[in-house]
Motif scaffolding. Sequence first.
Motif, PDB file in Angstrom:
ATOM      1  N   PRO A 154       0.815  -1.217   0.000  1.00  0.00           N
ATOM      2  CA  PRO A 154       0.000   0.000   0.000  1.00  0.00           C
ATOM      3  C   PRO A 154       0.849   1.268   0.000  1.00  0.00           C
ATOM      4  O   PRO A 154       1.940   1.301   0.570  1.00  0.00           O
ATOM      5  CB  PRO A 154      -0.818  -0.102   1.288  1.00  0.00           C
ATOM      6  CG  PRO A 154       0.021  -0.939   2.190  1.00  0.00           C
ATOM      7  CD  PRO A 154       0.764  -1.898   1.305  1.00  0.00           C
ATOM      8  N   TYR A 155       0.358   2.287  -0.662  1.00  0.00           N
ATOM      9  CA  TYR A 155       0.988   3.605  -0.611  1.00  0.00           C
ATOM     10  C   TYR A 155      -0.096   4.662  -0.789  1.00  0.00           C
ATOM     11  O   TYR A 155      -1.235   4.348  -1.152  1.00  0.00           O
ATOM     12  CB  TYR A 155       2.080   3.748  -1.672  1.00  0.00           C
ATOM     13  CG  TYR A 155       1.591   3.764  -3.101  1.00  0.00           C
ATOM     14  CD1 TYR A 155       1.413   4.961  -3.796  1.00  0.00           C
ATOM     15  CD2 TYR A 155       1.326   2.579  -3.776  1.00  0.00           C
ATOM     16  CE1 TYR A 155       0.979   4.982  -5.109  1.00  0.00           C
ATOM     17  CE2 TYR A 155       0.894   2.585  -5.088  1.00  0.00           C
ATOM     18  CZ  TYR A 155       0.724   3.777  -5.745  1.00  0.00           C
ATOM     19  OH  TYR A 155       0.291   3.792  -7.047  1.00  0.00           O
ATOM     20  N   ARG A 156       0.254   5.907  -0.541  1.00  0.00           N
ATOM     21  CA  ARG A 156      -0.725   6.993  -0.590  1.00  0.00           C
ATOM     22  C   ARG A 156      -0.327   8.051  -1.594  1.00  0.00           C
ATOM     23  O   ARG A 156       0.865   8.272  -1.829  1.00  0.00           O
ATOM     24  CB  ARG A 156      -0.892   7.628   0.797  1.00  0.00           C
ATOM     25  CG  ARG A 156      -1.509   6.683   1.817  1.00  0.00           C
ATOM     26  CD  ARG A 156      -1.698   7.349   3.163  1.00  0.00           C
ATOM     27  NE  ARG A 156      -2.367   6.468   4.109  1.00  0.00           N
ATOM     28  CZ  ARG A 156      -2.697   6.818   5.343  1.00  0.00           C
ATOM     29  NH1 ARG A 156      -2.389   8.046   5.785  1.00  0.00           N
ATOM     30  NH2 ARG A 156      -3.310   5.975   6.137  1.00  0.00           N
ATOM     31  N   VAL A 157      -1.343   8.689  -2.163  1.00  0.00           N
ATOM     32  CA  VAL A 157      -1.145   9.747  -3.149  1.00  0.00           C
ATOM     33  C   VAL A 157      -1.902  10.985  -2.688  1.00  0.00           C
ATOM     34  O   VAL A 157      -3.088  10.903  -2.331  1.00  0.00           O
ATOM     35  CB  VAL A 157      -1.673   9.317  -4.539  1.00  0.00           C
ATOM     36  CG1 VAL A 157      -1.514  10.449  -5.545  1.00  0.00           C
ATOM     37  CG2 VAL A 157      -0.962   8.065  -5.015  1.00  0.00           C
ATOM     38  N   ALA A 158      -1.217  12.127  -2.659  1.00  0.00           N
ATOM     39  CA  ALA A 158      -1.888  13.388  -2.342  1.00  0.00           C
ATOM     40  C   ALA A 158      -2.670  13.861  -3.558  1.00  0.00           C
ATOM     41  O   ALA A 158      -2.215  13.736  -4.698  1.00  0.00           O
ATOM     42  CB  ALA A 158      -0.866  14.443  -1.935  1.00  0.00           C
TER      43      ALA A 158
END
Length: 284
Positions: A154-158
Motif C-alpha cells: 500500500p501507498y498513498r497519493v496526495a
Amino acid sequence: MRFGYVVLRFTSPFHVGRWSLFDSFDYIPSDVVYSALYSLSVATGLKMPERVSSAYPVDPVEQAVERKLGVPVPATWKIEAFKGGVSGKYVKRARFMPLACLKEGRVKVVNNDFLCELPSGGEIPLNGWPPGGIGTRVVVQRNRLSRHTLNADPYRVAAFMPRVPYVVYFQGGDARLFELLGALGVGGERTVGLGKFEVMERGEVELPDGGSKAMLIGVGRPVNFRNAVGEWAVRSWRCTNGVLGPLSVLLDGGVVEGDFEFEDVERTDAPCSKRLSPLWVWLS
C-alpha cells in the motif's frame, strides 16, 4: 482578441505533483494541460490548440461570465497592494480574481484589504477569491504488487478535490479535445480515476488587443524580455525517456515587457519535450 474557454466540473480529485506523490497543486498548470491535449490530439487527429492557459477556479455563485471566470492576479497588482500597506500574508493569499478585474478593474487598498474596484460598480476582495475556498486536499490510498514478496504494497497519493468549477482558456484548435480529456482524466494516477471532469460550458471572451505589458495565464519560459515581474520557480519534468530540467520558469500572473518570446524545451538525446509558451494577455 478573442479566446475560447471551457468550464470544467471535476467529478474526482486530481493529482498534479510538485515534487512527488506526497504533494499536489490545487490548480492545473498550463504545461500539464498542454501535455494531456497533445497526446489526445495525436491519438484522435483533432487539432491541438495553439496556446492554452492553466485551469483556474470559477465563482459558482456569479452569473455574469466575466465576473465568474477566474484569472491569476497580476504580479504588478500585488506589488501595488504591498506598497499601499497591505500585509504580505494577505497579498500572498490573493492568487485569483474575476476576468472582469483584468479587463477593467484597478487596485484599491482599504486598511489591510486588497480589493479590485470595477468602474461598472462594486469592489471585489481578492484575499481568497472566490469566497468559500476552492476545494480540499485529500489522500488517496493505492496498492501495488511488491516485486519481492508479491504481496500488496500500500501507498498513498496526495490529491486535490475542487468544490468549484475550473476554467481553461485556449486559442485555436478543436474544443472537443476537452470533452475527451474529461473522460480520461488529467494529471497523474489517472488509472484509478483521478482527474476526471465534465465540460459544463463553452464560449468565447474578448480581451485587449494591445498594451505595453503582458501577463501570463500559464507557466512560461520567457526570453528576450526587457523586464519580468512575478514569481519564478525551478521545475523539472519526468518523461518516459528521462528527466527534463531543472529549468527556471515564470509562474501564472507574471508580467513581462519588451520584445519577448516564449521558449519550449526538449531533450536532444531522447524524445522528451515540454511546452512552456502559454496563453498570455495584454494588461489594459
